[in-house]
Design a protein around this motif. Structure first.
Motif, mmCIF file in Angstrom:
data_model
loop_
_atom_site.group_PDB
_atom_site.id
_atom_site.type_symbol
_atom_site.label_atom_id
_atom_site.label_comp_id
_atom_site.label_asym_id
_atom_site.label_seq_id
_atom_site.Cartn_x
_atom_site.Cartn_y
_atom_site.Cartn_z
ATOM 1 N N ARG A 1 0.822 -1.205 0.000
ATOM 2 C CA ARG A 1 0.000 0.000 0.000
ATOM 3 C C ARG A 1 0.859 1.259 0.000
ATOM 4 N NH1 ARG A 1 -4.809 1.397 4.253
ATOM 5 N NH2 ARG A 1 -5.676 3.175 3.129
ATOM 6 N N GLY A 2 2.027 1.151 0.603
ATOM 7 C CA GLY A 2 2.917 2.299 0.664
ATOM 8 C C GLY A 2 3.862 2.410 -0.529
ATOM 9 N N GLY A 3 3.708 1.531 -1.537
ATOM 10 C CA GLY A 3 4.570 1.605 -2.715
ATOM 11 C C GLY A 3 5.921 0.947 -2.513
ATOM 12 N N ILE A 4 6.065 0.221 -1.403
ATOM 13 C CA ILE A 4 7.347 -0.403 -1.065
ATOM 14 C C ILE A 4 7.325 -1.848 -1.560
ATOM 15 C CG2 ILE A 4 8.849 -1.121 0.846
ATOM 16 C CD1 ILE A 4 7.373 1.225 2.464
ATOM 17 N N THR A 5 8.369 -2.231 -2.288
ATOM 18 C CA THR A 5 8.417 -3.609 -2.796
ATOM 19 C C THR A 5 9.574 -4.407 -2.210
ATOM 20 O OG1 THR A 5 9.644 -2.810 -4.712
ATOM 21 C CG2 THR A 5 7.253 -3.086 -4.966
ATOM 22 N N THR A 6 10.519 -3.719 -1.560
ATOM 23 C CA THR A 6 11.619 -4.446 -0.921
ATOM 24 C C THR A 6 11.755 -3.982 0.521
ATOM 25 O OG1 THR A 6 12.805 -4.708 -3.012
ATOM 26 C CG2 THR A 6 14.088 -4.974 -1.001
ATOM 27 N N LEU A 7 11.638 -4.931 1.432
ATOM 28 C CA LEU A 7 11.777 -4.641 2.862
ATOM 29 C C LEU A 7 13.071 -5.274 3.344
ATOM 30 C CD1 LEU A 7 8.133 -5.631 3.840
ATOM 31 C CD2 LEU A 7 9.042 -3.304 3.940
ATOM 32 N N ILE A 8 13.929 -4.475 3.945
ATOM 33 C CA ILE A 8 15.149 -5.034 4.524
ATOM 34 C C ILE A 8 14.885 -5.162 6.022
ATOM 35 C CG2 ILE A 8 17.657 -4.833 4.659
ATOM 36 C CD1 ILE A 8 16.702 -4.362 1.799
ATOM 37 N N CYS A 9 14.694 -6.394 6.476
ATOM 38 C CA CYS A 9 14.242 -6.514 7.871
ATOM 39 C C CYS A 9 15.414 -6.588 8.843
ATOM 40 C CB CYS A 9 13.267 -7.670 8.033
ATOM 41 S SG CYS A 9 14.007 -9.282 7.949
ATOM 42 N N MET A 10 15.150 -6.116 10.038
ATOM 43 C CA MET A 10 16.133 -6.133 11.112
ATOM 44 C C MET A 10 16.158 -7.537 11.731
ATOM 45 S SD MET A 10 17.267 -2.995 11.169
ATOM 46 C CE MET A 10 18.060 -2.657 12.731
ATOM 47 N N PRO A 11 17.282 -7.912 12.341
ATOM 48 C CA PRO A 11 17.370 -9.274 12.877
ATOM 49 C C PRO A 11 16.730 -9.445 14.258
ATOM 50 C CG PRO A 11 19.463 -8.148 13.135
ATOM 51 C CD PRO A 11 18.553 -7.188 12.429
ATOM 52 N N GLN A 12 16.105 -8.380 14.796
ATOM 53 C CA GLN A 12 15.527 -8.480 16.140
ATOM 54 C C GLN A 12 14.205 -9.223 16.150
ATOM 55 O OE1 GLN A 12 16.953 -4.975 15.815
ATOM 56 N NE2 GLN A 12 17.415 -4.413 17.911
ATOM 57 N N THR A 13 14.256 -10.488 15.801
ATOM 58 C CA THR A 13 13.090 -11.352 15.914
ATOM 59 C C THR A 13 13.363 -12.289 17.080
ATOM 60 O OG1 THR A 13 14.171 -12.646 14.192
ATOM 61 C CG2 THR A 13 12.334 -11.278 13.513
ATOM 62 N N GLU A 14 12.422 -13.163 17.356
ATOM 63 C CA GLU A 14 12.621 -14.144 18.430
ATOM 64 C C GLU A 14 12.350 -15.525 17.857
ATOM 65 O OE1 GLU A 14 13.690 -13.565 21.696
ATOM 66 O OE2 GLU A 14 13.802 -15.749 21.596
ATOM 67 N N ALA B 1 23.589 -17.529 2.886
ATOM 68 C CA ALA B 1 22.149 -17.792 2.866
ATOM 69 C C ALA B 1 21.365 -16.620 2.282
ATOM 70 C CB ALA B 1 21.658 -18.090 4.279
ATOM 71 N N GLY B 2 22.026 -15.510 2.030
ATOM 72 C CA GLY B 2 21.342 -14.401 1.364
ATOM 73 C C GLY B 2 21.170 -13.142 2.179
ATOM 74 N N CYS B 3 21.676 -13.096 3.405
ATOM 75 C CA CYS B 3 21.573 -11.847 4.168
ATOM 76 C C CYS B 3 22.405 -10.763 3.481
ATOM 77 C CB CYS B 3 22.057 -12.051 5.602
ATOM 78 S SG CYS B 3 20.915 -13.037 6.579
ATOM 79 N N VAL B 4 21.826 -9.564 3.373
ATOM 80 C CA VAL B 4 22.456 -8.514 2.578
ATOM 81 C C VAL B 4 23.346 -7.595 3.412
ATOM 82 C CG1 VAL B 4 20.676 -8.558 0.804
ATOM 83 C CG2 VAL B 4 20.418 -7.032 2.790
ATOM 84 N N ALA B 5 23.277 -7.734 4.736
ATOM 85 C CA ALA B 5 24.092 -6.901 5.613
ATOM 86 C C ALA B 5 24.071 -7.550 6.991
ATOM 87 C CB ALA B 5 23.531 -5.478 5.694
ATOM 88 N N VAL B 6 24.882 -7.017 7.892
ATOM 89 C CA VAL B 6 24.823 -7.468 9.281
ATOM 90 C C VAL B 6 24.667 -6.249 10.182
ATOM 91 C CG1 VAL B 6 26.011 -9.692 9.171
ATOM 92 C CG2 VAL B 6 27.347 -7.573 9.253
ATOM 93 N N THR B 7 24.036 -6.465 11.311
ATOM 94 C CA THR B 7 23.816 -5.359 12.245
ATOM 95 C C THR B 7 23.575 -5.901 13.637
ATOM 96 O OG1 THR B 7 22.441 -3.419 12.735
ATOM 97 C CG2 THR B 7 21.306 -5.327 11.838
ATOM 98 N N ASN B 8 23.868 -5.093 14.617
ATOM 99 C CA ASN B 8 23.471 -5.456 15.970
ATOM 100 C C ASN B 8 22.175 -4.746 16.367
ATOM 101 O OD1 ASN B 8 24.869 -7.434 17.592
ATOM 102 N ND2 ASN B 8 24.689 -5.953 19.270
ATOM 103 N N GLY B 9 21.560 -4.088 15.377
ATOM 104 C CA GLY B 9 20.310 -3.381 15.640
ATOM 105 C C GLY B 9 20.498 -2.351 16.739
ATOM 106 N N ARG B 10 19.475 -2.166 17.529
ATOM 107 C CA ARG B 10 19.568 -1.194 18.611
ATOM 108 C C ARG B 10 20.058 -1.850 19.893
ATOM 109 N NH1 ARG B 10 18.555 3.185 16.499
ATOM 110 N NH2 ARG B 10 19.347 4.151 18.370
ATOM 111 N N ASN B 11 20.518 -3.089 19.793
ATOM 112 C CA ASN B 11 21.081 -3.731 20.987
ATOM 113 C C ASN B 11 22.489 -3.206 21.228
ATOM 114 O OD1 ASN B 11 18.805 -5.270 20.265
ATOM 115 N ND2 ASN B 11 19.569 -6.949 21.501
ATOM 116 N N ARG B 12 22.847 -3.139 22.468
ATOM 117 C CA ARG B 12 24.110 -2.507 22.818
ATOM 118 C C ARG B 12 25.297 -3.300 22.285
ATOM 119 N NH1 ARG B 12 23.752 -1.744 28.953
ATOM 120 N NH2 ARG B 12 26.002 -1.935 28.966
ATOM 121 N N LEU B 13 26.250 -2.563 21.767
ATOM 122 C CA LEU B 13 27.514 -3.143 21.345
ATOM 123 C C LEU B 13 28.553 -2.357 22.147
ATOM 124 C CD1 LEU B 13 28.541 -5.257 19.350
ATOM 125 C CD2 LEU B 13 28.662 -3.503 17.618
#
Lengths: 322, 431
Positions: free
Chosen positions: B88-101, B149-161
């Motif tokens: 709906r927002g015109g977005i076709t590619t979502l780069i998701c953050m790894p903060q899942t559980e 496996a196809g991850c396009v980047a790495v990040t620690n998200g908003r978790n403390r580093l």
């Protein structure tokens, strides 16, 4: 867009959440009503039937026997029924949300909630969610506001000084973590004093303190020069652990109010403290017990001021809410 | 997958910043790909013709850094709900953050997300893998396996580093694979229990503050480590003008450094929190007018080349507490384009530059093939009516999270069609 939750369409007080947003007339009106409830020390306060049949719920999420007791006494002197609900040891520890707690208590048909909470904004949150006929008095939320304390302080100052406009007032100590100081500063500025000074080390003053309409001092002696009112704030012990201060000893050396320092203020200056006091930390015993101290008067005026606020808020609506 | 129809997109203004195109050009799509631009391919028989007269046709938008909440937080949102909102927002590619559980720190979790996204079919979901195991900031995640496996980047998200040595090693290790490292630079000790910008509003409301230095100290550290390790650093969701300037200066020597800003930071300020408005609680916090203007300037000058939504959908309860107890974040997929177009309206950016921040910019930063409409590219399109004036309503949102401070805002420019891999995934129903 800022809503003014506290006032109804007629501009009357519906909740008391903060001094911010209230006009000088509102504050003076409360102080005038408090005057009618205040009695001379030693005489018994007369019980009045103004709030007969009304239910006041003290909703305390943070322990405070002192504040809760004065609210309870004030409500009883107005003939209201009082429920004390100490939430820190009941609901939230069982995982209930604040909103759930509120809905449960509303089901008990309370007319007024007196709320104390450790989070800034908690009283606003509750006021936004209570049923239309129910009012809220903020009895202290986080570091944000403690309006009835500020009002009783204003009442005390007015009793001693009469007119606010020529006054210079110094507030000393931990301003950053003090809801009392924030409410006092707003009340003093609203009532039009000449100057509000805040005095303390940089670690205990808020980031943009000047935006509150105060002058900053880091040196107690110069800050007390020619002031009419000195308000000392309580220093919490945990400030030493948070690397905000080196020691209670150094704090007293630099910011403790002693008789010698008191001489810098005007000869008729009054010394106030919201209590409970730490003798030898922020104030010397000779000063706390000395002739300039009005600390105990503050406590007894607290009852009259809280009676005034409660009767004004519940009276403003007229009738019950059944 | 089912065969996609032959589509002719007719009469639109094609803006494809990656190819330097801004002119009236038709598009022909077949088999989920762009077949031709400008000139009809011989023998093409359109099964669907989209009339894009008066509209802008651009590559489907790429949103760098969204929280899809699945797996683990399905009470907030799901891949299905959020990919519909993206369409709906015109977005076709979502780069998701790894903060899942569980956290995306193994290929297995990413594989699960990839499959669910594919089954939904509304948007492409790409992932950032975790920089450290469980995002705990202690041991490195298996970045080699994540990349394979196809991850396009790495990040620690908003978790403390917090440990600088771990940060150094993680950046060094990532540079082995030339994996972009996405940094949410914030000093956890300076942030402490802060919930809003440490400024005049925090002072007045008695809210614990997050000083600007929480960001600048961390950005300074991470810039120094970038220089030391040679890693591809992308600074995500800047909030201070000073950090934007530090990054602009570092970019003079190293163009591999990049940065983005969440679009709400280009509009809202600390004063919007006044009245304890939980919907304006975000991490990093809304800052001052000066910060906002300097961030806008950095976007205008191209030093910040990506605008993102920092999409964080929440259930209503998460925002229904006293302010310090509320969860930070805005559900932003559906306001990403409208707000970015408002920057055009306000003269901050021209339209092609604005679209570049949502397409070519993120594609360049992460080395993606998406974000352009060259022949052969995936037929991911966003078509919007730049003159459509409309009012955004929280209660009409598609996202499962309706936590937005933009309820009631009037926007100019509205998505009419979104195409993902040659299929129409969103079409605006006209009343």
């Amino acid at each position: 867009m800022r809503e003014n939750l506290q006032l109804n369409e007629a501009g009357e007080l519906r909740h008391l959440l903060s001094i911010e947003g209230l006009k000088r007339e509102h504050l003076e009106h409360i102080l005038d009503i408090a005057e009618s409830f205040a009695v001379l020390p030693g005489r018994q306060v007369k019980k009045v039937p103004l709030l007969r049949g009304r239910i006041v719920t003290n909703l305390f999420f943070e322990n405070s026997t002192r504040t809760r007791t004065t609210f309870e006494l004030a409500a009883k002197l107005l003939s209201a029924d009082v429920i004390n609900f100490n939430v820190s040891v009941s609901a939230t520890s069982k995982g209930e949300t604040l909103l759930d707690t509120l809905r449960n208590l509303e089901a008990m048909h309370s007319d007024l909630f007196v709320v104390r909470h450790s989070h800034s904004g908690a009283a606003h949150f509750i006021a936004r969610h209570v049923a239309p006929g129910v009012s809220v008095i903020n009895a202290g939320d986080g570091w944000h506001a403690h309006p009835t304390q500020a009002l009783l302080d204003m009442f005390t100052i007015r009793r001693h000084k009469g007119d606010f406009t020529p006054l210079r007032v110094a507030i000393v100590g931990d301003i950053q973590h003090s809801r009392v100081a924030r409410s006092q500063i707003m009340a003093l500025n609203t009532l039009g004093v000449t100057e509000v000074r805040i005095i303390g080390p940089c670690t205990l003053l808020p980031a943009e303190a000047r935006s509150l309409g105060v002058h900053l001092y880091h040196d107690l002696e110069s800050g007390l020069e020619e002031v009419d009112v000195i308000i000392m704030l309580r220093l919490q012990r945990e400030r030493m652990e948070g690397a905000l201060l080196p020691s209670a000893h150094e704090y007293f050396q630099l910011y403790g109010l002693t008789e010698a320092r008191l001489k810098r203020a005007k000869p008729d200056a009054i010394v106030m403290h919201p209590g409970p006091i730490n003798r030898g930390v922020e104030i010397a015993s000779e000063v706390a017990d000395g002739p300039h101290s009005v600390i105990l008067q503050q406590v007894s005026y607290g009852i009259a001021v809280r009676m005034a606020v409660m009767s004004l808020i519940l009276g403003a609506r007229g009738g019950g809410n059944e | 997958m089912n065969r996609t129809p032959n589509i002719h997109v007719h009469g639109g203004r094609l803006i494809d910043p990656a190819n330097g195109i801004d002119e009236p050009l038709d598009l022909w799509l077949a088999n989920g790909r762009v077949l031709a631009v400008g000139e009809a391919p011989p023998g093409f028989e359109a099964e669907v013709t989209i009339d894009a007269g008066g509209q802008v046709v651009c590559p489907g938008l790429i949103d760098l850094g969204v929280y899809l909440r699945e797996p683990g937080f399905e009470h907030k949102a799901t891949i299905a709900s959020e990919s519909r909102a993206a369409a709906r927002g015109g977005i076709t590619t979502l780069i998701c953050m790894p903060q899942t559980e569980p956290v995306i720190d193994t290929p297995a979790v990413w594989e699960l997300i990839r499959r669910r996204a594919k089954a939904c079919g509304n948007a492409r979901v790409l992932a950032m893998g975790a920089l450290t195991q469980d995002l705990a900031g202690e041991q490195l995640a298996e970045m080699g396996a994540l990349q394979a496996a196809g991850c396009v980047a790495v990040t620690n998200g908003r978790n403390r580093l917090a440990n600088t040595l771990v940060a150094r090693r993680a950046m060094e290790y990532a540079s082995t694979f030339d994996l972009p490292v996405v940094l949410c630079s914030e000093d956890p000790h300076l942030k402490a229990s802060g919930v809003v910008h440490e400024g005049a509003v925090a002072t007045r409301l008695g809210l614990p503050g997050i000083p600007s230095a929480a960001e600048t100290v961390a950005v300074a550290r991470d810039l120094a480590l970038t220089e030391h390790t040679g890693c591809r650093s992308h600074f995500h969701t800047l909030s201070t003008g000073r950090a934007a300037e530090m990054i602009a200066q570092a970019r003079r020597a190293n163009r591999r450094i990049s940065a983005d800003v969440a679009v709400h930071q280009l509009f809202l300020m600390e004063t919007d929190v006044d009245g304890f408005r939980a919907e304006c609680r975000v991490d990093p916090p809304l800052r001052t007018h000066s910060d906002r203007e300097r961030l806008r300037q950095a976007v205008a000058e191209g030093e910040i080349e990506v605008i993102c939504s920092d999409h964080q959908p929440h259930e209503a309860d998460a925002k229904s507490e006293p302010f310090p107890a509320t969860a930070p974040g805005i559900s932003g997929l559906e306001t990403l384009l409208p707000l970015t177009l408002k920057l055009v309206e306000e003269g901050v950016l021209d339209l092609p530059r604005a679209i570049a921040c949502l397409t070519a910019g993120p594609a360049r930063v992460l080395g993606l093939e998406q974000g352009r409409l060259s022949p052969g590219a995936s037929a991911d399109l966003c078509i919007f009516d730049p003159g459509a004036v409309w009012t955004f309503r929280a209660d009409e949102m598609t996202s499962a999270g309706r936590n937005t401070p933009f309820d009631g805002w009037e926007f100019c420019g509205r998505v009419t069609h979104t195409l993902f891999e040659g299929r129409i995934t969103f079409k605006l129903e006209r009343p």
